[in-house]
Design an enzyme around this catalytic site. Structure first.
Site, PDB file in Angstrom:
ATOM      1  N   GLN A  15       0.828  -1.220   0.000  1.00  0.00           N
ATOM      2  CA  GLN A  15       0.000   0.000   0.000  1.00  0.00           C
ATOM      3  C   GLN A  15       0.860   1.267   0.000  1.00  0.00           C
ATOM      4  OE1 GLN A  15      -3.745  -0.120   2.418  1.00  0.00           O
ATOM      5  NE2 GLN A  15      -2.517  -1.432   3.715  1.00  0.00           N
ATOM      6  N   TYR A 130       3.297  -9.968  15.651  1.00  0.00           N
ATOM      7  CA  TYR A 130       3.579  -8.928  14.654  1.00  0.00           C
ATOM      8  C   TYR A 130       4.143  -7.679  15.336  1.00  0.00           C
ATOM      9  CZ  TYR A 130       2.478  -4.944  11.596  1.00  0.00           C
ATOM     10  OH  TYR A 130       2.532  -3.771  10.886  1.00  0.00           O
TER      11      TYR A 130
HETATM   12  N1  NAP Z   1      -1.379  -1.921   7.094  1.00  0.00           N
HETATM   13  C1  NAP Z   1      -1.521  -1.381   8.306  1.00  0.00           C
HETATM   14  O1  NAP Z   1      -2.637  -1.232   8.829  1.00  0.00           O
HETATM   15  C2  NAP Z   1      -0.313  -0.901   9.059  1.00  0.00           C
HETATM   16  C3  NAP Z   1      -0.494  -0.361  10.335  1.00  0.00           C
HETATM   17  C4  NAP Z   1       0.619   0.108  11.025  1.00  0.00           C
HETATM   18  C5  NAP Z   1       1.878   0.023  10.443  1.00  0.00           C
HETATM   19  N2  NAP Z   1       2.023  -0.531   9.211  1.00  0.00           N
HETATM   20  C6  NAP Z   1       3.377  -0.601   8.657  1.00  0.00           C
HETATM   21  O2  NAP Z   1       3.413   0.239   7.522  1.00  0.00           O
HETATM   22  C7  NAP Z   1       4.338  -0.254   6.563  1.00  0.00           C
HETATM   23  C8  NAP Z   1       3.675  -0.330   5.216  1.00  0.00           C
HETATM   24  O3  NAP Z   1       2.570  -1.206   5.319  1.00  0.00           O
HETATM   25  P1  NAP Z   1       1.613  -1.529   4.109  1.00  0.00           P
HETATM   26  O4  NAP Z   1       0.240  -1.399   4.606  1.00  0.00           O
HETATM   27  O5  NAP Z   1       2.060  -0.800   2.891  1.00  0.00           O
HETATM   28  O6  NAP Z   1       1.957  -3.081   3.966  1.00  0.00           O
HETATM   29  P2  NAP Z   1       1.665  -4.056   2.745  1.00  0.00           P
HETATM   30  O7  NAP Z   1       0.627  -3.458   1.862  1.00  0.00           O
HETATM   31  O8  NAP Z   1       1.470  -5.409   3.313  1.00  0.00           O
HETATM   32  O9  NAP Z   1       3.041  -4.001   1.952  1.00  0.00           O
HETATM   33  C9  NAP Z   1       4.197  -4.642   2.384  1.00  0.00           C
HETATM   34  C10 NAP Z   1       4.973  -4.995   1.140  1.00  0.00           C
HETATM   35  O10 NAP Z   1       6.181  -5.623   1.542  1.00  0.00           O
HETATM   36  C11 NAP Z   1       6.362  -6.750   0.714  1.00  0.00           C
HETATM   37  N3  NAP Z   1       7.223  -7.719   1.365  1.00  0.00           N
HETATM   38  C12 NAP Z   1       6.877  -8.702   2.239  1.00  0.00           C
HETATM   39  N4  NAP Z   1       7.966  -9.401   2.588  1.00  0.00           N
HETATM   40  C13 NAP Z   1       9.011  -8.854   1.932  1.00  0.00           C
HETATM   41  C14 NAP Z   1      10.384  -9.141   1.871  1.00  0.00           C
HETATM   42  N5  NAP Z   1      10.896 -10.154   2.541  1.00  0.00           N
HETATM   43  N6  NAP Z   1      11.178  -8.369   1.083  1.00  0.00           N
HETATM   44  C15 NAP Z   1      10.667  -7.350   0.370  1.00  0.00           C
HETATM   45  N7  NAP Z   1       9.362  -7.033   0.381  1.00  0.00           N
HETATM   46  C16 NAP Z   1       8.554  -7.771   1.155  1.00  0.00           C
HETATM   47  C17 NAP Z   1       4.972  -7.282   0.485  1.00  0.00           C
HETATM   48  O11 NAP Z   1       4.930  -8.164  -0.615  1.00  0.00           O
HETATM   49  P3  NAP Z   1       3.810  -9.348  -0.606  1.00  0.00           P
HETATM   50  O12 NAP Z   1       2.501  -8.670  -0.426  1.00  0.00           O
HETATM   51  O13 NAP Z   1       4.020  -9.971  -1.937  1.00  0.00           O
HETATM   52  O14 NAP Z   1       4.163 -10.231   0.547  1.00  0.00           O
HETATM   53  C18 NAP Z   1       4.247  -5.978   0.221  1.00  0.00           C
HETATM   54  O15 NAP Z   1       4.367  -5.591  -1.130  1.00  0.00           O
HETATM   55  C19 NAP Z   1       4.810  -1.606   7.108  1.00  0.00           C
HETATM   56  O16 NAP Z   1       6.035  -1.426   7.749  1.00  0.00           O
HETATM   57  C20 NAP Z   1       3.756  -1.964   8.132  1.00  0.00           C
HETATM   58  O17 NAP Z   1       4.280  -2.795   9.141  1.00  0.00           O
HETATM   59  C21 NAP Z   1       0.963  -0.986   8.508  1.00  0.00           C
END
Ligand code: NAP
Length: 294
Positions: A15, A130
């Site tokens: 995202q 997590y």
């Molecule tokens: N989503 C939430 O509600 C939320 C809340 C608080 C904090 N955050 C933090 O915000 C940040 C961005 O989150 P987001 O919502 O954009 O997460 P996301 O949509 O799940 O995106 C994470 C990306 O990282 C990729 N990924 C997973 N394992 C990987 C690896 N080993 N090497 C390289 N890429 C990898 C995933 O690929 P695949 O999908 O193919 O696995 C995905 O494209 C993260 O650090 C998350 O922990 C998120």
């Protein structure tokens, strides 16, 4: 070869990564290198080293993460490898190559027992795997590269990927009623707003090195809500006739426990970088408009 400062973005198909990608054309002063999980899995340390040695980025924004909160309960090792150890290695490779590191963390580092917004120095105490793995990543980044900037965020959604907003829009289109948890308080974050904040921090730091202020910062949209109220707002904006019903956390058991209260205090990021926060409903409106016009 371009002599513009390079920004290397990991996990670009998530995202936040997608939203950053959308903003690249508004920042022509930078050369963006956008790497997906397939291009550069962050736990493949030799490959990461190779990318840094070849590309010599000035900045690295880590959008890669293991974000499957419930699955992490049974995949502890993998969650800690990606969210913990790999973040530490990335941070130290950044240090070696004099690249500034921006990492993203979570409200889930807190236990949710608070009754007022969490400041950055409030004691951490994650209640699920997590959250513990993300906390490990923060600790390793700070220890191995104290120049890092870590941004904790919460309840992230976007027109890209899978998230609460898109799930609700789909369910409200399919069902007569949906039940949504009404006893967890937090603040939604439109990933596009977070992406813009990150690029503001980087742009400012190009103007003067004193503008790079390492440390932990909180970021979300402004306002406090529950998942139920969040769903009600989605219903309102989409003119859905689906009945949205409030339930308690105990009525919706999940493998991973969630903090009951995860509101973040955003004063520090606003004061340090002059970042203005949008109201959560305003940003939700923008996102839904984008979803509906895609
Ligand atoms: N989503 C939430 O509600 C939320 C809340 C608080 C904090 N955050 C933090 O915000 C940040 C961005 O989150 P987001 O919502 O954009 O997460 P996301 O949509 O799940 O995106 C994470 C990306 O990282 C990729 N990924 C997973 N394992 C990987 C690896 N080993 N090497 C390289 N890429 C990898 C995933 O690929 P695949 O999908 O193919 O696995 C995905 O494209 C993260 O650090 C998350 O922990 C998120």
């Amino acid at each position: 070869m371009s002599d513009k400062p390079k920004i290397l973005v990991t996990g670009v198909n998530g995202q936040l990564g997608k939203e950053l990608q959308q903003l690249t054309s508004s920042y022509p002063q930078f050369h963006f290198v956008l790497l997906s999980k397939e291009d550069m899995p962050i736990q493949q340390f030799e490959l990461v080293r190779h990318f840094f040695a070849t590309l010599k980025p000035a900045y690295c924004i880590n959008c890669a993460a293991y974000t499957a909160v419930d699955k992490a309960e049974s995949e502890r090792e993998l969650a800690f490898l990606i969210n913990g150890e790999a973040v530490g290695v990335l941070a130290s490779i950044c240090k070696e190559h004099q690249a500034r590191f921006i990492h993203v963390s979570t409200d889930y580092v807190f236990n949710g027992d608070a009754t007022y917004p969490y400041t950055e120095n409030f004691p951490t105490d994650p209640v699920n795997v997590y959250g513990a793995s993300k906390l490990e990543g923060e600790k390793q980044a700070i220890q191995l590269n104290p120049d890092s900037i870590i941004i904790r965020t919460s309840w992230v959604y976007s027109s890209y990927g899978n998230n609460f907003v898109k799930t609700m829009i789909r369910l409200m289109g399919e069902k007569d009623d949906v039940k949504v948890i009404n006893d967890q308080l937090g603040s939604p974050t439109y990933a596009a707003d977070l992406a813009a904040a990150i690029l503001t921090i980087i742009s400012n730091s190009e103007l003067s090195f004193v503008n790079w202020k390492p440390g932990i910062y909180n970021f979300s949209n402004e306002g406090i809500t529950t998942w139920y109220e969040f769903a009600r707002a989605i219903k309102e904006i989409t003119n859905s006739i689906c009945d949205v019903k409030p339930i308690t956390t105990s009525e919706y058991p999940t493998p991973a426990k969630r903090p009951a209260y995860s509101v973040l205090d955003k004063t520090k990021i606003q004061n340090s970088f002059g970042i203005q926060l949008k109201d959560w409903k305003e940003s939700l409106g923008y996102c839904i408009e984008k979803i509906q016009h895609n």
